[in-house]
Design a protein around this motif. Structure first.
Motif, PDB file in Angstrom:
ATOM      1  N   GLN A 805       0.839  -1.205   0.000  1.00 33.23           N
ATOM      2  CA  GLN A 805       0.000   0.000   0.000  1.00 33.23           C
ATOM      3  C   GLN A 805       0.874   1.255   0.000  1.00 33.23           C
ATOM      4  OE1 GLN A 805      -2.524  -0.454   3.356  1.00 33.23           O
ATOM      5  NE2 GLN A 805      -3.567   1.485   3.042  1.00 33.23           N
ATOM      6  N   VAL A 806       1.861   1.256   0.899  1.00 36.35           N
ATOM      7  CA  VAL A 806       2.729   2.437   1.035  1.00 36.35           C
ATOM      8  C   VAL A 806       3.484   2.687  -0.271  1.00 36.35           C
ATOM      9  CG1 VAL A 806       4.790   3.302   2.175  1.00 36.35           C
ATOM     10  CG2 VAL A 806       3.013   2.245   3.528  1.00 36.35           C
ATOM     11  N   LEU A 807       4.034   1.616  -0.863  1.00 40.74           N
ATOM     12  CA  LEU A 807       4.818   1.791  -2.099  1.00 40.74           C
ATOM     13  C   LEU A 807       3.934   2.334  -3.219  1.00 40.74           C
ATOM     14  CD1 LEU A 807       7.082  -1.384  -2.069  1.00 40.74           C
ATOM     15  CD2 LEU A 807       7.818   0.969  -1.822  1.00 40.74           C
ATOM     16  N   GLU A 808       2.706   1.823  -3.312  1.00 41.47           N
ATOM     17  CA  GLU A 808       1.816   2.315  -4.382  1.00 41.47           C
ATOM     18  C   GLU A 808       1.489   3.780  -4.176  1.00 41.47           C
ATOM     19  OE1 GLU A 808      -1.289  -0.570  -4.415  1.00 41.47           O
ATOM     20  OE2 GLU A 808      -0.202  -1.898  -5.788  1.00 41.47           O
ATOM     21  N   GLN A 809       1.267   4.119  -2.925  1.00 41.87           N
ATOM     22  CA  GLN A 809       0.989   5.526  -2.598  1.00 41.87           C
ATOM     23  C   GLN A 809       2.148   6.422  -3.046  1.00 41.87           C
ATOM     24  OE1 GLN A 809      -0.133   5.577   1.461  1.00 41.87           O
ATOM     25  NE2 GLN A 809      -0.675   7.738   1.473  1.00 41.87           N
ATOM     26  N   LEU A 810       3.366   5.955  -2.747  1.00 41.64           N
ATOM     27  CA  LEU A 810       4.554   6.745  -3.111  1.00 41.64           C
ATOM     28  C   LEU A 810       4.651   6.866  -4.627  1.00 41.64           C
ATOM     29  CD1 LEU A 810       7.193   5.300  -0.606  1.00 41.64           C
ATOM     30  CD2 LEU A 810       6.155   7.550  -0.524  1.00 41.64           C
ATOM     31  N   LEU A 811       4.410   5.741  -5.347  1.00 42.10           N
ATOM     32  CA  LEU A 811       4.496   5.773  -6.807  1.00 42.10           C
ATOM     33  C   LEU A 811       3.470   6.747  -7.390  1.00 42.10           C
ATOM     34  CD1 LEU A 811       5.061   2.025  -7.675  1.00 42.10           C
ATOM     35  CD2 LEU A 811       6.493   3.906  -8.393  1.00 42.10           C
ATOM     36  N   ASN A 812       2.264   6.728  -6.817  1.00 36.71           N
ATOM     37  CA  ASN A 812       1.228   7.635  -7.330  1.00 36.71           C
ATOM     38  C   ASN A 812       1.639   9.084  -7.161  1.00 36.71           C
ATOM     39  OD1 ASN A 812      -0.563   5.780  -8.269  1.00 36.71           O
ATOM     40  ND2 ASN A 812      -1.575   5.503  -6.284  1.00 36.71           N
ATOM     41  N   SER A 813       2.173   9.378  -5.967  1.00 37.75           N
ATOM     42  CA  SER A 813       2.511  10.781  -5.732  1.00 37.75           C
ATOM     43  C   SER A 813       3.614  11.236  -6.673  1.00 37.75           C
ATOM     44  CB  SER A 813       2.910  11.005  -4.281  1.00 37.75           C
ATOM     45  OG  SER A 813       3.940  10.127  -3.960  1.00 37.75           O
ATOM     46  N   ILE A 814       4.498  10.303  -7.083  1.00 40.13           N
ATOM     47  CA  ILE A 814       5.542  10.693  -8.045  1.00 40.13           C
ATOM     48  C   ILE A 814       4.895  10.964  -9.400  1.00 40.13           C
ATOM     49  CG2 ILE A 814       7.580   9.892  -9.310  1.00 40.13           C
ATOM     50  CD1 ILE A 814       8.423   8.364  -6.860  1.00 40.13           C
ATOM     51  N   LYS A 815       3.945  10.098  -9.778  1.00 35.01           N
ATOM     52  CA  LYS A 815       3.298  10.272 -11.090  1.00 35.01           C
ATOM     53  C   LYS A 815       2.544  11.589 -11.176  1.00 35.01           C
ATOM     54  CE  LYS A 815       2.739   5.377 -12.151  1.00 35.01           C
ATOM     55  NZ  LYS A 815       1.885   4.279 -11.699  1.00 35.01           N
TER      56      LYS A 815
END
Length: 2043
Positions: A805-815
């Motif tokens: 969950q945390v990693l996906e959140q981080l990836l989204n914020s980068i996108k």
């Protein structure tokens, strides 16, 4: 390659080579030529010159690479300068022609460049010989420059520099043209061209006057322009140019006529103004700047400011230290003015202000800290103080003027803030560097340093208050004696000014800073200070809410003090822990409900106070966890936890609070976040498991916040990248001398770096870098680094689903973000994720499922192609860590495949660099991915990339990656070594020097290749030697590279090569010690360190030779290496360098040189050390105290060393720093120990003088004693405490080593005696009241060493030093009340124990001397060589010394006992802690118990020994009632130990007191000896054993141990273990002595019991007496309880270890060959002898039955030793062990047990068996008879015969065998054996019991008489034979006397003729031999005695034989006179016989 080694190029070999090998071949040939030409004769050169020139010039057309062209040019120049010069013009024309060529193709470029380089070198070498041709050349070159590309411009600039260098003043016509060209190049696009132009201009200004006169302004402006957009190298080069020109302008005197009319003298103000303009306005012109200023837009670009800063430093360094001293005040006021309000632009934003302050600090540090000596630094500090006072007045005026109604004019107040910050920082750093040498500065009331600093603590600006606090901290670290005083002062002001906000924050900062300083002060502060501070802190926190105006400040101050208090460690904090935890609990709401109500109530201000307070509390707890880990028990952790959930709750609410109350809460809320994150990161994650999700959510928000515009890569990422990878990113990330200011360029424009005001809590922390101010970053940045650290910890502890969950959140914020913002988010995320991977790898965790891996991979891959190189670097590292954590080979292969594919397709630099590094990093973490296929693919791709000449970046990254793979692929790489090496060489020879980063990567590759080849490089096969040549070639190319870091690489490559193949490496051109690059200096010194370990002398000689040849200038300018050698140069460098790692390396290098060379170059080393130490003496104004006039006149010139002399010639070292002087003092101590190992002549003046006369080159330490004493004296009386300690240590060593060296000119005196005044004078200051305790403690050791050494025998002279100890003793008696308030209580423990130990040592020596005296007195009759007076002298000094101590012995003994009692308490195991006295011991306080322990451990042993001696000397006599325990003010005897006053009487009986003392000493000894640690000092063990010996030397303690058998056995077991674990003979001998005394005690006890029993039962029957002694009536001994058994065990242990053949188990083993005799060492013999003495005493403590049980063992051992060691010695002496075994045998045989009725029969049997064993010794050794010593065995038989009861030896068979032995021996050929045999028979014949003696007489007398009769014919030849006859005569004479009346006449009748036959008549007497004469006299004497005794027989005989009578009469007459004379002589000088009698008198 060998074919290349010829004068002419071997063209045949050359033409056969391939394209690339040709280049290598040429380079190798040119290299060889360069070495060959200077040593070839002129004729040879001229002969081959034409051909050579042709070959060299033809090479120009072969497009040579950069290193080749440089070598080519050098060789051409050398060729022309040594050979003929007539064809040189043709060569120059040819070069010019090549340059003019119109061919612009890239392939032709190298030829043109080579021509340019050649011209430069030709003119440089030949200069004016070339006449006027230079104008055309220069014109041509300049013309070519107009359309040259960057490489061309670069080479042309360097060439012009060489031309100018060669021509000097002759080139004036071209100066203007060159100047114009260089001007344009100075602002070139290419940085390398700018550097070259700067070098060219630097050369130009030597002759071109206009540059520093008329054109000065424009040159300066040009330099400013050049700084814009520059890199580090450009800034170095241009600042050097600018600084040098300005220095030149200021100092120049000469003005040429042409420039006179428009020349203005430049003053210092003008120069400063020019530099200031650049600093403040930058490079834009003056007019433009003002326009921008009106608009308010201009800000000076940072690189200009940093460049100008460096120029300031160069300017001052060029002018030198003396100039700076003279002009310091002007300089200081200008520098400080740069940040003052007169230039508001420079400091308008906080960022600019911080940047400028850093620059100003750097200028001051580099000049004041780097150039000035200590004396000048003190003057500078005074100037800075003046500046602070001035500003203080301005502030005071501003504050007091403003009426309360009108607002204070804040600008005036803040105007001064930056100036004050800079001044305070420099003042702090200065004093910190000066250490205790700054004491005079602080004592100088006119300067008022402390007043000045304390006064600005109230400044309105927070940064000034913080810096003032920091400055106080520096003062405290430098002068530990001020810590307590400053703390008291600040606490007092804080309490007094509680209502002033500035005072509350200012003084709390100061207190926190001082508390932070305590851990740097080994002497600490009084324990009570913690309590005071805690009270103040509580008071501030409790009163915070009373007054809203200062609640914020009080809150902050209270928590800051508590946080700082934690740094004092657990010992202090544990007392206040409950109160701290209570405060911690109260500051957070206790439930979520309370938090809700809080939110509804507050306003912006109350929230600000709350957040500040809570952030402070978090910080305090974090400080507690970091500094007091020892107190973190589970219970404490449980109490820490409750407030955490509410702290996290508040964290989640922050954003809403912030929205409600607006911007004022922004900073407090950020700080709160940061502090909470920091605390959670240090707590165990289990503690806050419940809050994981809430915290992680906040972390993700913080990491992905998009409004942050700050690029934080420079401080977040470096720690996550590997340090080697950072080298790719340029010098900014590397350590340089300018790191302090260069850092701000690294951090990007929006941030200038950290500053103290961003986080006041950092003021008490320990920092990474020495004395520099802590630089916390702004909260907005700190919170991100705290968040990424905490993320790392938490991510590895959360569940897998949560991770995804945390990693996906981080990836989204980068996108969701774009552009630069995206990059910033990416950077935060990568740093956080990389940290978490680090944690996972450390705890061996796994990452999780496929989805988690995929997300992680996407995250990292995105960053791998980022534009920011630092981020790419971190991402590559992160990728590799990811592979490491997943650790699945398929996953790893997939990663590598992605990179392969990308590298094959991508063309952009970014992805090629990122992915190529990723391949290398994968290897780093997976240690060689094992498939060779994969390796081949990697290598192939990287080869291709590294040859991509279009992009140097790609080349550099690819090569770096390749170097990682080479390093980590291990043996798999061997197949690729050759191609890789070829690639590296090809690139080295072709890549332009401007691309330094490529060369650096190539260097790393070469280094890795050398490591891979390793020791194989030593091989001699052709393949290996080709590889080796290639490696050396590569190193040579790199050494010629202009880039310093490449040179550093070259040096480390050579260092590797030297390690693997030392014979093949020539390390000639290494010694560049003065480079401006730190990394190069480090590399040189590291290499030197390695070299001197193997060949110090060669390196040292080579360095001096190199300088004499003037090849290069490699040492700092002011060092003359010819005089002081490389060692001196290194010492000079050590003094200047500030980099700790480099200094450490220099010290190690010098230490290696010292250990291998100091003894050979003794004078040289001592002079070096003396110069360093003496250079400080003028500063200390120390007068030399020398009382020896004759020495003074001889060495009159030495005095000048101690007086101030300003003549440079005398001092190679100007004002060295105290740390250098301390190092020099340590060196002297090392030199002394080296000399000690080198031989005795160094400590024997007679021997030394003799050998010096024989060979004047020899040098001995003792001849330099005067210098040694003087050096020790100078050091011991210095201002620096560390130096004083070193000086006292040196003095102690000198006293110990030289105490016994006699003075040959004054017999009876020692050489040190003449220095007693110096010693006294060196010690006196250490006892002054203001001296720190550690110095006094050290001085006490020296005092005791001096008194104990016995150097001074006159008591009056000793009194000086003795008085010092007495004064200390008075201080000790004053007790705890008079303790020093400045330091921790444990320091007074240290001082007290040092004093007591010193007295103990003196007392011990006094007692020992007295003992020796009494021994000497006993033997004084034998002393011949002692003259009367010297004997008196000695007696006097020993008793005198004792008298000195005796006066204070009463006091001392009490104090010693008290100290021992303390020690006994402190050694109790932890579980008895509750029994320790609550208030502490006599000399320690309960709170400082841990600090006091080590002091007790270092001094207890001698105190124990002294106490034991004192108790012995009083003989444990009943204690004087006045000294009863009641009257003592403190517990002196161990009476207060664990006892209840109600149960015991108050006054103890003397018996009890004695028993207590006895058990105290015994207890301490046993406790220590049970398990002395492996590190326990020998001295302690020996002292402990000596104490036990002393204890058992008197009857009362012996009765104690004799009566308590268990105690005795336990003690013996402890001693047995000691013998097993300690090999030292001294310890073993001392142990045996204690064993002997214990046995003696037991004997006394048994005797006493037997005696009393006999007295009681006097009337009773003897039979009924109870059995005393061990073994009772059964004879059984119980192991573990039996004293006898324990003793035997111990003795056997000793004996078997020395003589393994005694062990029956071993004798059968092959390890011990049977029957072989061993000669023991002297120590071994002494041990065996001591053990035998003990053995013979054992039966005495047994009952008769017991004695029978042990007798066989004892006999076996004694006879075993006799057998094993009875070997003939040359002089007939008995070996010590044999003598001891005979003595023991005698003691044993005469034991009363042998006669006791119960044991007599058993003993008789056993003794007979023993005798048989002795007799069998002869028969066993057939072939070995020659070794065995018959004398010893005969003596043993005699002992049996004489000492046992007759029934043992009169058994016929035994008696026959004994007599047989005597018979054989009498016939021995050896006169010594015969002689001894006679003596033994003499004693047997006189045995009182006839049954014993008669058989011997009957058997042996006939043969004796027969032998004497034979002598008549064969007169004795020598003294030995004579002695045999004399002994024979004595035996017969004795026999005659003993015979019964009826047989006597027969005997006399036989005897007299024999005697008379020995007489000579007068004629024969004259010609007889000496032996015959002596025999004659002896016979005559015997006759004279016998005649009167048996007169009747005598007369009868004479009557019957007239010839006899006549012979006798003539002899008597003739000898009448001479006999008189001789008999007197004879009495005085007894013959040899008596001496043997003495030694073997066992009978």
């Amino acid at each position: 390659m060998e074919l290349a080694h010829s004068l002419l190029l071997n063209e045949e070999a050359y033409n056969q080579l391939g394209e690339f090998q040709k280049a290598e071949f040429i380079f190798e040939w040119l290299q060889f030529l360069e070495k060959l030409l200077p040593v070839t004769s002129r004729a040879d050169i001229r002969e081959n010159q034409k051909k050579l020139v042709e070959q060299l010039t033809s090479l120009l057309n072969n497009s040579p690479g950069p290193p080749t062209r440089r070598l080519l040019a050098k060789n051409l120049a050398v060729l022309y300068s040594t050979g003929d010069t007539f064809s040189v013009y043709q060569t120059i024309d040819k070069c010019n022609e090549l340059i003019r060529s119109k061919d612009d193709s890239p392939s032709y470029l190298p030829t043109k460049l080579a021509a340019v380089v050649c011209l430069g070198y030709l003119y440089k070498k030949l200069g004016r010989i070339l006449g006027n041709s230079f104008t055309d050349t220069v014109g041509n070159v300049l013309k070519a420059m107009k359309n040259a590309e960057s490489q061309g411009r670069y080479e042309i600039m360097l060439s012009l520099q060489n031309i100018l260098n060669g021509l000097g003043a002759a080139a004036i016509p071209c100066h203007r043209d060159i100047y114009k060209a260089a001007r344009s190049c100075l602002t070139d696009r290419s940085m390398a061209v700018r550097c070259a132009a700067a070098k060219c201009l630097l050369e130009l200004q030597n002759e071109a006057v206009f540059m520093w006169s008329t054109d000065l302004d424009s040159v300066v402006t040009l330099c400013f322009k050049s700084f814009e957009g520059s890199n580090y190298d450009v800034r170095l080069a241009v600042s050097k140019l600018l600084g040098t020109i300005l220095a030149r302008a200021l100092t120049s005197k000469q003005i040429t006529a042409s420039t006179k009319h428009n020349f203005r003298r430049v003053s210092l103000e003008d120069v400063m103004e020019l530099l200031g303009t650049g600093f403040l306005r930058g490079s834009c012109g003056f007019l433009r700047a003002s326009g921008d200023m009106l608009k308010g837009t201009s800000s000076v670009s940072r690189d200009v400011r940093v460049g100008v800063t460096q120029a300031y430093v160069v300017f001052v360094s060029t002018l030198g230290a003396q100039w700076l001293e003279r002009n310091f005040s002007a300089f200081l006021s200008h520098i400080l003015d740069l940040v003052s309000q007169s230039h508001p632009k420079a400091v308008q934003s906080a960022m600019d202000a911080i940047g400028c302050r850093r620059c100003v600090s750097f200028i001051l540090r580099a000049t004041v800290g780097g150039l000035l000596g200590e004396k000048a630094q003190i003057a500078a500090a005074k100037e800075i103080c003046q500046a602070i006072w001035k500003l203080k007045k301005v502030v005071d005026a501003a504050i007091s003027d403003g009426n309360l109604e009108t607002k204070i004019n804040t600008t005036d107040v803040t105007a001064s803030q930056h100036v004050l910050v800079c001044a305070l920082q420099e003042l702090g750093s200065l004093i910190h560097g000066l250490g205790t040498t700054a004491a005079p500065l602080l004592q100088d009331s006119s300067t008022g340093v402390l007043e000045a600093v304390v006064s600005v603590i109230l400044h309105p600006s927070i940064s000034v208050r913080l810096t003032a606090a920091w400055c106080l901290r520096c003062i405290a670290v430098a002068l530990p004696s001020h810590v307590s005083l400053l703390l008291d002062r600040c606490i007092e002001r804080l309490s007094a000014l509680k209502s002033c906000p500035e005072a509350v924050t200012g003084y709390s900062f100061a207190v926190a800073a001082l508390l932070g300083a305590v851990k740097h002060c080994p002497l600490g502060i009084p324990h009570g200070k913690g309590k005071v501070i805690m009270t103040v802190a509580e008071d501030l926190l409790c009163s915070a809410s009373q007054n809203s105006r200062i609640s914020l400040q009080r809150m902050q101050a209270g928590w800051l003090l508590i946080a700082a208090l934690m740094t004092l460690g657990p010992a202090v904090v544990q007392h206040h822990l409950p109160r701290i935890l209570l405060l911690w609990k109260c500051i957070f709401p206790s439930s979520p409900k309370d938090l809700e109500t809080e939110k509804t109530r507050g306003d912006a201000f109350t929230w600000q106070v709350t957040l500040e307070g809570r952030a402070g509390a978090l910080c305090a707890i974090k400080s507690f966890v970091s500094h007091c880990a020892g107190l973190l028990t589970d219970e404490v952790v449980q109490r820490l936890l409750p407030p955490l959930p509410s702290a996290v709750d508040l964290l989640t609410q922050l954003s809403s609070i912030y929205k409600s109350y607006g911007n004022s809460l922004k900073t407090p809320s950020t700080v709160y976040r940061q502090k909470l994150y920091e605390l959670l990161a240090v707590l165990p994650p289990k503690a806050y498991e419940g809050d994981f999700s809430a915290v992680l959510k906040e972390l993700v928000t913080d990491l992905t916040v998009t409004d942050s515009q700050i690029d934080a890569s420079a401080f977040l990422l470096p720690s996550l990248c590997h340090e080697n990878d950072l080298l790719l990113l340029g010098p900014l990330l590397q350590e340089t001398d300018h790191r302090f200011i260069e850092e701000q360029l690294l951090l990007g424009n929006s941030i200038a770096g950290g500053s103290l005001e961003y986080d006041p809590y950092s003021i008490y922390e320990k920092f990474a870098k020495g004395d520099s101010v802590p630089k916390p970053l702004p909260p907005a940045l700190s919170v991100i680094s705290a968040a990424s650290r905490l993320f790392g910890v938490m991510f590895s502890h959360v569940t897998e689903s949560h991770r995804l969950q945390v990693l996906e959140q981080l990836l989204n914020s980068i996108k969701q973000t774009k552009g630069s913002r995206q990059q910033i988010v990416q950077l935060h995320v990568v740093s956080a994720f990389s940290t978490s991977l680090k944690h996972l790898a450390n705890c061996k965790g796994s990452l999780g499922s496929e989805e988690v891996r995929r997300s992680a991979l996407m995250l990292v891959m995105g960053a791998l192609e980022s534009n920011n190189p630092l981020l790419r670097c971190a991402a590559a590292e992160c990728l590799a860590r990811l592979a490491q954590v997943v650790s699945d080979s398929a996953f790893t292969a997939g990663l590598a495949q992605v990179s392969f594919d990308k590298l094959k397709s991508a063309r952009d630099v970014v992805s090629r660099t990122g992915h190529s590094l990723a391949l290398g990093c994968l290897y780093r973490y997976l240690g060689g991915i094992s498939s060779t296929q994969h390796l081949n693919a990697c290598v192939g791709i990287l080869y291709t990339l590294s040859q991509d000449s279009t992009s140097p970046d790609v080349q550099a990254w690819a090569l770096h990656s390749l170097s990682l793979i080479v390093d980590l692929a291990g043996p798999l790489y061997h197949v690729h070594v050759e191609p890789t090496l070829s690639l590296v060489l090809m690139l080295l020879l072709s890549v332009p020097p401007a691309y330094a980063e490529v060369h650096q990567s190539l260097g790393r590759c070469l280094n890795a290749l050398i490591t891979t080849l390793g020791p194989e490089l030593q091989g001699s096969s052709t393949a290996v030697s080709a590889l080796r040549t290639s490696c050396l070639l590569g190193c040579a190319v790199m050494q010629d590279n202009p880039d310093c870091l490449v040179q550093a690489q070259a040096i480390s490559c050579l260092q590797q090569l030297h390690m693997f193949a030392p014979r093949h490496v020539n390390l000639s051109n290494l010694m560049n010690l003065c480079s401006s690059y730190l990394l190069l200096r480090r590399a040189v010194v590291a290499c030197l360190r390695q070299l001197v370990q193997r060949e110090a002398a060669e390196v040292s000689e080579y360095a001096v030779a190199l300088v004499k040849e003037n090849k290069e200038d490699f040492t700092p300018a002011d060092v003359n290496i010819r005089e002081i050698g490389l060692e001196g140069a290194l010492l000079g460098l050590l003094d200047k360098e500030l980099d700790p790692r480099l200094c450490q390396d220099i010290k190690e290098t010098l230490t290696h040189m010292l250990t291998s060379m100091a003894v050979e170059k003794l004078s040289f080393w001592l002079k070096l050390c003396k110069d360093v130490l003496a250079a400080s003496a003028d500063f200390n104004t120390v007068a030399s105290i020398d009382t020896t006039q004759e020495e003074e006149t001889a060495k009159g010139d030495d005095v000048s060393v101690l007086t101030s002399d300003n003549d440079d010639r005398f001092h190679p070292f100007r004002n060295p720093r105290w740390s250098t002087r301390v190092f020099a003092a340590e060196c002297v101590c090392k030199i002394i120990s080296q000399c000690e190992n080198a031989g005795s002549a160094h400590f024997d003046i007679t021997l030394a003088q003799e050998r010096k006369q024989r060979d004047s080159r020899d040098d001995f330490l003792v001849l330099h004693l005067a210098d040694l004493v003087r050096m020790a004296f100078m050091a011991a009386t210095d201002h620096s405490d560390q130096l004083r300690l070193s000086g006292l240590q040196m003095l102690q060593i000198i006293v110990r080593k030289f105490a016994a060296v006699p003075e040959p000119e004054f017999p009876g005196h020692v050489i040190l005696e003449q220095y007693q005044a110096n010693v006294g004078a060196a010690l006196r200051p250490a006892f002054a009241p203001e001296t720190p305790p550690d110095v006094t403690a050290k001085a006490c050791q020296v005092c005791s060493a001096w008194i104990a050494s016995g150097v001074v025998s006159d008591l009056n002279d000793l009194r000086r030093v003795h008085q010092l100890l007495v004064s200390s003793l008075l201080k000790v008696q004053a007790g705890k009340e008079a303790q020093n308030e400045q330091y921790n209580e444990s320091t007074s423990t240290m001082e007290v124990l040092a004093v007591l130990k010193a007295w103990a040592e003196v007392y011990i020596v006094a007692i020992e001397k007295q003992k020796n005296q009494s021994d000497t007195h006993k033997h004084s009759l034998k002393i011949v060589n002692y003259s009367e007076e010297s004997y008196r002298d000695v007696t006097f000094s020993a008793s005198g010394l004792l008298d000195l101590v005796q006066a204070d012995l009463g006091t001392l003994s009490k104090l010693w006992l008290a100290a021992l009692q303390d020690f006994a308490l402190l050694t109790l195991p932890p579980e008895y802690a509750s029994q320790l006295p609550a208030e502490g011991g006599t000399f320690y306080t309960a709170e400082t118990i841990e600090n006091a322990r080590p002091h007790y451990y270092s001094s207890w042993a001698l105190i124990l020994y002294a106490t034991a001696l004192w108790l012995t000397s009083t003989g444990f006599i009943v204690v004087d009632p006045d000294e009863g325990v009641t009257n003592l003010s403190r517990p002196v005897t161990p009476t207060t130990m664990c006892q209840d006053s109600s149960t015991r009487p108050l006054v103890k009986s003397p018996e009890d007191v004695n028993t207590d003392r006895f058990h105290l000493i015994l207890g301490i000894s046993v406790e220590f000896l049970c398990s002395p640690g492996s590190d326990a000092a020998m001295e302690n063990i020996i002292a402990c054993l000596h104490a036990l010996q002393a204890l058992f030397d008197v009857p009362w303690p012996r009765s104690k141990i004799g009566g308590d058998q268990e105690l005795g056995v336990e003690l013996l077991n402890v001693l047995h273990r000691l013998i097993l674990t300690r090999e030292s003979p001294d310890i073993q001998l001392a142990t045996l002595e204690v064993v002997r005394l214990i046995l003696f005690a037991a004997q006394e006890h048994v005797k006493e019991k037997r005696r009393s029993a006999e007295v009681d039962d006097g009337a009773a029957e003897k039979e009924t007496l109870p059995e005393f002694g061990e073994g009772k009536d059964t004879g059984g001994l119980v192991p573990g309880k039996s004293l006898v058994f324990a003793t035997l065990e111990l003795c056997v242990c000793i004996l078997v270890r020395q003589l393994p053949q005694l062990n029956p188990k071993l004798t059968c083993s092959p390890a011990v060959p049977p029957g072989k005799h061993l000669l023991l060492s002297e120590d071994g013999s002494r041990l065996v002898a001591a053990a035998l003495v003990i053995l013979s005493d054992v039966p005495a403590i047994c009952s008769p039955e017991g004695s029978v049980s042990v007798l066989p063992t004892i006999l076996y051992l004694i006879i075993g030793v006799l057998k094993a060691t009875a070997v003939k010695l040359r002089d007939g002496q008995l070996p010590l062990t044999v003598a001891a075994s005979l003595q023991a045998l005698k003691g044993l045989l005469s034991s009363p047990m042998a006669r006791a009725e119960k044991s007599q029969n058993a003993w008789t049997d056993l003794l007979r068996s023993a005798l048989v064993t002795v007799l069998d010794c002869w028969d066993q050794v057939d072939g070995l008879l020659q070794e065995l010593d018959e004398i010893s065995l005969l003596t043993a038989i005699t002992v049996f015969v004489m000492s046992t009861s007759p029934e043992v030896t009169t058994v016929e068979c035994l008696q026959k065998r004994c007599i047989e032995k005597f018979k054989t021996t009498l016939d021995s050929k050896d006169p010594l054996v015969q002689c001894k045999c006679y003596q033994l028979l003499h004693s047997i014949f006189q045995h009182p019991n006839k049954t014993v003696s008669y058989p011997y007489i009957h058997s042996l007398v006939p043969s004796i008489v027969g032998k004497l009769q034979e002598t008549e014919k064969a007169k004795p030849e020598n003294a030995a034979e004579l002695q045999v006859i004399q002994e024979g005569i004595k035996v017969v004479a004795a026999l005659t006397a003993a015979a019964e009346e009826q047989h006597r006449a027969h005997l006399v009748a036989c005897f007299l003729p024999i005697l008379i036959s020995f007489l000579l008549d007068e004629n024969a007497l004259v010609s007889a031999t000496i032996s015959a004469k002596n025999l004659h006299e002896f016979a005559l004497q015997t006759l004279m005695q016998i005649g009167p005794q048996y007169s009747s027989v005598f007369k009868k005989l004479m009557a019957s034989s007239p010839t006899m009578k006549a012979r006798l009469e003539s002899a008597i007459k003739g000898n009448q006179e001479s006999i008189k004379v001789k008999t007197t002589k004879h009495a005085k000088n007894p013959g040899k016989s008596s001496s043997i009698q003495l030694k073997t008198n066992f009978l």
